[in-house]
Motif scaffolding. Structure first.
Motif, mmCIF file in Angstrom:
data_model
loop_
_atom_site.group_PDB
_atom_site.id
_atom_site.type_symbol
_atom_site.label_atom_id
_atom_site.label_comp_id
_atom_site.label_asym_id
_atom_site.label_seq_id
_atom_site.Cartn_x
_atom_site.Cartn_y
_atom_site.Cartn_z
ATOM 1 N N PRO A 64 50.197 39.998 4.491
ATOM 2 C CA PRO A 64 50.935 40.035 3.220
ATOM 3 C C PRO A 64 50.067 39.660 2.038
ATOM 4 N N THR A 65 49.034 38.860 2.290
ATOM 5 C CA THR A 65 48.159 38.473 1.188
ATOM 6 C C THR A 65 47.293 39.640 0.732
ATOM 7 N N VAL A 66 46.744 40.383 1.729
ATOM 8 C CA VAL A 66 45.808 41.442 1.390
ATOM 9 C C VAL A 66 46.521 42.713 0.959
ATOM 10 N N CYS A 67 47.786 42.843 1.317
ATOM 11 C CA CYS A 67 48.483 44.112 1.084
ATOM 12 C C CYS A 67 48.531 44.455 -0.406
ATOM 13 N N PRO A 68 47.933 45.559 -0.817
ATOM 14 C CA PRO A 68 47.913 45.897 -2.243
ATOM 15 C C PRO A 68 49.268 46.388 -2.755
ATOM 16 N N ALA A 69 50.108 46.851 -1.838
ATOM 17 C CA ALA A 69 51.410 47.351 -2.273
ATOM 18 C C ALA A 69 52.488 46.294 -2.125
ATOM 19 N N ASN A 70 52.124 45.169 -1.561
ATOM 20 C CA ASN A 70 53.054 44.051 -1.405
ATOM 21 C C ASN A 70 54.278 44.472 -0.605
ATOM 22 N N CYS A 71 54.042 45.147 0.508
ATOM 23 C CA CYS A 71 55.174 45.699 1.240
ATOM 24 C C CYS A 71 55.462 44.922 2.518
ATOM 25 N N ILE A 72 54.694 43.905 2.834
ATOM 26 C CA ILE A 72 54.899 43.143 4.080
ATOM 27 C C ILE A 72 55.581 41.822 3.746
ATOM 28 N N ARG A 73 56.672 41.509 4.462
ATOM 29 C CA ARG A 73 57.352 40.219 4.277
ATOM 30 C C ARG A 73 57.197 39.451 5.581
ATOM 31 N N LEU A 74 56.640 38.275 5.491
ATOM 32 C CA LEU A 74 56.345 37.487 6.706
ATOM 33 C C LEU A 74 56.870 36.076 6.511
ATOM 34 N N VAL A 75 57.695 35.611 7.479
ATOM 35 C CA VAL A 75 58.104 34.202 7.522
ATOM 36 C C VAL A 75 57.635 33.672 8.865
ATOM 37 N N GLY A 76 56.723 32.755 8.849
ATOM 38 C CA GLY A 76 56.144 32.272 10.083
ATOM 39 C C GLY A 76 56.903 31.064 10.634
ATOM 40 N N GLY A 77 56.776 30.852 11.937
ATOM 41 C CA GLY A 77 57.381 29.687 12.566
ATOM 42 C C GLY A 77 56.418 29.112 13.597
ATOM 43 N N GLU A 78 56.776 27.973 14.211
ATOM 44 C CA GLU A 78 55.906 27.338 15.196
ATOM 45 C C GLU A 78 56.753 26.878 16.362
ATOM 46 N N ASP A 79 56.321 27.157 17.594
ATOM 47 C CA ASP A 79 57.129 26.724 18.736
ATOM 48 C C ASP A 79 56.681 25.350 19.202
ATOM 49 N N ASP A 80 57.226 24.872 20.398
ATOM 50 C CA ASP A 80 56.972 23.500 20.849
ATOM 51 C C ASP A 80 55.507 23.258 21.146
ATOM 52 N N GLN A 81 54.812 24.309 21.653
ATOM 53 C CA GLN A 81 53.407 24.127 21.982
ATOM 54 C C GLN A 81 52.515 24.225 20.756
ATOM 55 N N GLY A 82 53.074 24.461 19.615
ATOM 56 C CA GLY A 82 52.275 24.583 18.406
ATOM 57 C C GLY A 82 51.742 25.966 18.156
ATOM 58 N N ASN A 83 52.251 26.992 18.931
ATOM 59 C CA ASN A 83 51.838 28.364 18.677
ATOM 60 C C ASN A 83 52.622 28.923 17.502
ATOM 61 N N ARG A 84 51.928 29.523 16.572
ATOM 62 C CA ARG A 84 52.627 30.125 15.424
ATOM 63 C C ARG A 84 53.094 31.536 15.807
ATOM 64 N N TYR A 85 54.273 31.906 15.344
ATOM 65 C CA TYR A 85 54.806 33.251 15.614
ATOM 66 C C TYR A 85 55.627 33.687 14.413
ATOM 67 N N PRO A 86 55.813 35.001 14.224
ATOM 68 C CA PRO A 86 56.590 35.482 13.075
ATOM 69 C C PRO A 86 58.084 35.371 13.339
ATOM 70 N N ILE A 87 58.816 34.702 12.458
ATOM 71 C CA ILE A 87 60.281 34.699 12.539
ATOM 72 C C ILE A 87 60.805 35.996 11.903
ATOM 73 N N VAL A 88 60.273 36.310 10.729
ATOM 74 C CA VAL A 88 60.611 37.576 10.068
ATOM 75 C C VAL A 88 59.307 38.321 9.825
ATOM 76 N N TYR A 89 59.251 39.584 10.234
ATOM 77 C CA TYR A 89 58.089 40.401 9.896
ATOM 78 C C TYR A 89 58.606 41.780 9.537
ATOM 79 N N GLU A 90 58.580 42.095 8.287
ATOM 80 C CA GLU A 90 59.134 43.376 7.849
ATOM 81 C C GLU A 90 58.081 44.142 7.053
ATOM 82 N N ILE A 91 58.022 45.463 7.275
ATOM 83 C CA ILE A 91 57.152 46.318 6.471
ATOM 84 C C ILE A 91 58.018 47.399 5.838
ATOM 85 N N ASP A 92 57.931 47.490 4.538
ATOM 86 C CA ASP A 92 58.652 48.548 3.829
ATOM 87 C C ASP A 92 57.763 49.790 3.821
ATOM 88 N N GLU A 93 58.062 50.748 4.708
ATOM 89 C CA GLU A 93 57.211 51.935 4.835
ATOM 90 C C GLU A 93 57.277 52.816 3.577
#
Lengths: 166, 441
Positions: free
Chosen positions: A77-106
């Motif tokens: 989402p940072t590099v996207c020049p069209a600003n079309c990616i929406r990302l909300v990250g989360g973290e599980d019990d082991q500390g692994n990060r994963y996307p809660i919301v990952y949307e791309i507006d095609e």
């Protein structure tokens, strides 16, 4: 500034003939009529092979157990020049990060492929696919599940050591 | 019961007439519909495209889809149009183009147990005059459509149509005079029979008339290279600019209907109609009997009609008509449109004098042949073929000199003028550049 008149070099009237010109034209069209050059691709039945570096609809790569490879680092989402990616990250019990919301507006996406280039874990890819027509605009926002379901091949990145792709 | 060689009578005559009217009307409409498809496919092939091939196999259901679309589309009526005439115009165009087919025989007479059925709706005694009258009626619809639209482009299209139709009607009529001189009659069945008796189709003994007729017919049907009334690049679409949906479709049906009629006429007048090579299919009404010809002593030879002869001759007629339809399409997608002054000068300065001179020539030739007692037959035809051949070659030689219809020839005077202007300008520029630079005060 003078006006320049361009004189067309036309044949002298005495040496032109409507009849002969018309007949030679008829002969030409007749040759095409009985033996037309086949140039039309009958699209839905005949498909062109897309280039290996064709950048189309996105694909999210998954692990063997079906989880997305994305680690929600936030680079795409940072590099996207069209600003079309929406990302909300989360973290599980082991500390692994994963996307809660990952949307791309095609619809917004300009298919530059920078999300794929920047991804540190090779999770998001642009794909070799272009038939993504929909009946509503809402359907063009692909969520994480839909990105993971995409079955088409993902795009090969340009390799500086092999610039022609051989 | 054996088929008899008398015309069908009684109640069965009405049945046969209803069947013929229904059948030929349906046939013409279907042929018109498929000519639109043929035009699109053939033009596509000529231009290395595919054309409509999605609806049905090879796009064969495309005309049906077009028809449904045209019925369902919105009918527009321009606010400033003259409503009554605006609606009347497509009707006036459509009806003449469909009724002209009534006098064209499409096959050899069909024998039935109740009598012999002529394969023509109405074998009118005025024959070709009926065709000419109705085909020139269509121009009223075109002019009216252009005028009632209250649109300057439509109006220009209508005006052009009227001028062009009047101009080429003259050459068309005069080219037919020679056919009438040959047959001595104006009915189309008689014309076919005379061609059978002559042993050759009129395209050979009347070759120049055929050339004049085909050119005039192209102009009469407003097809390229004579489609001045439509002239998309100049007049949008000319007289039917303001029309939409089924009214527009009526104009298109009439244009293609005229094409079909003109093709059938060319086949009938100059290529023997339903006649096929050989004398096995000769059939003609004479004194209430269907005869194949006259014996040397003047007695009649009875014809021998059969259903397979009817079918075969209909196939021959259809093939000839289809050939001319393809020629129509082929020419349209080859030749560019004439300029308006070229159309007029071709019509009045070339076609009319040529047709007039040809009528005189053929009248003289026929008179000489009759005077020296040549029998109406193959030799008669050959003699006329030789005369016409000379006339045709002379005509083509004259046309081919490039003085009549080339664009370059028409601009000859203009080109000299432009050259002198350009030379004067170049001299002026040269004089200015060689002058010393002006001293700035």
């Amino acid at each position: 500034m003078s006006i320049s008149v361009k004189l067309m070099q036309r044949p002298a009237p005495e040496s032109t003939s409507y009849l002969r010109a018309a007949l030679s034209g008829m002969a030409l069209t007749f040759r095409h009529m009985i033996n037309p050059v086949k140039v039309t691709q009958q699209y839905p039945e005949e498909q062109t092979d897309l280039h290996p570096r064709w950048r189309g609809t996105h694909v999210m790569e998954t692990h063997a157990d079906g989880r997305p490879k994305c680690v929600a680092c936030g680079l795409c989402p940072t590099v996207c020049p069209a600003n079309c990616i929406r990302l909300v990250g989360g973290e599980d019990d082991q500390g692994n990060r994963y996307p809660i919301v990952y949307e791309i507006d095609e619809f917004r996406c300009i298919f530059c492929g920078m999300c794929q280039e920047v991804c540190p874990v090779e999770a998001i890819h642009v794909g070799r696919h272009f038939e993504n027509a929909e009946y509503t605009r809402e359907r063009f926002v692909y969520d994480l599940d839909r990105l993971m379901e995409q079955g088409h091949a993902s795009t090969n990145l340009w390799d500086p050591s092999d610039p022609t792709g051989e | 019961m054996e088929p008899t060689l008398v015309p069908i009578g009684g109640v069965w005559a009405y049945v046969a007439m209803s069947a013929k009217v229904t059948g030929i009307f349906t046939l013409v409409m279907v042929v018109v519909a498929y000519t639109t498809l043929a035009e699109r496919r053939v033009s596509a092939w000529i231009q290395d495209r595919s054309g409509p091939n999605r609806v049905g196999p090879f796009g064969l259901l495309q005309p049906i889809a077009d028809g449904i679309k045209n019925i369902l589309k919105e009918e527009t009526l321009p606010a400033t149009a003259s409503k009554f005439f605006f609606i009347l115009a497509p009707i006036l165009v459509l009806v003449p183009s469909l009724v002209t087919f009534a006098v064209i025989p499409i096959a050899a007479p069909l024998p039935t147990p109740a009598g012999v059925v002529d394969m023509v709706i109405a074998d009118l005694p005025i024959g070709i005059l009926y065709v000419l009258a109705f085909s020139s009626l269509a121009v009223y619809g075109i002019v009216l459509g252009g005028w009632a639209s209250n649109n300057k482009y439509a109006f220009l299209g209508g005006l052009r149509a009227s001028a062009q139709m009047v101009s080429y009607e003259v050459a068309l009529g005069l080219s037919l005079i020679t056919v009438l001189m040959m047959t001595g009659n104006v009915t189309l069945t008689e014309m076919i029979w005379q061609q059978q008796q002559l042993g050759m189709w009129f395209a050979f003994p009347l070759s120049l008339a055929f050339i004049l007729f085909i050119v005039s017919a192209f102009a009469e049907t407003n097809r390229l290279p004579f489609d001045m009334p439509e002239a998309e690049s100049e007049l949008i679409t000319g007289y039917h600019t303001e029309y939409s949906a089924m009214k527009f479709s009526a104009f298109m049906i009439s244009e293609f209907g005229h094409m079909v009629t003109a093709s059938a006429l060319m086949a009938t007048l100059f290529f023997g109609g339903w006649d096929l090579p050989g004398s096995w299919d000769d059939a003609f009404w004479y004194d209430g009997q269907l005869i194949a010809g006259f014996a040397a002593d003047g007695s009649v030879i009875l014809a021998n009609p059969a259903w397979w002869k009817t079918l075969l001759t209909f196939g021959g007629f259809a093939a000839k008509t289809a050939f001319f339809l393809v020629v129509y399409i082929w020419v349209r997608w080859t030749l560019p449109r004439f300029r308006y002054d070229q159309v007029m000068s071709l019509g009045w300065k070339v076609m009319l004098p040529t047709a007039l001179g040809y009528v005189v020539l053929m009248a003289g030739a026929i008179l000489v042949l009759d005077e020296i007692g040549v029998r109406w037959g193959f030799g008669y035809g050959l003699a006329l073929t030789a005369v016409s051949g000379v006339a045709t070659v002379a005509f083509v030689f004259f046309i081919d000199r490039g003085r009549t219809i080339t664009g370059a020839a028409a601009q000859l005077g203009q080109r000299v003028e432009i050259k002198s202007i350009a030379a004067a300008r170049a001299a002026a520029v040269a004089a200015r550049t060689t002058q010393p630079a002006r001293q700035e005060g």
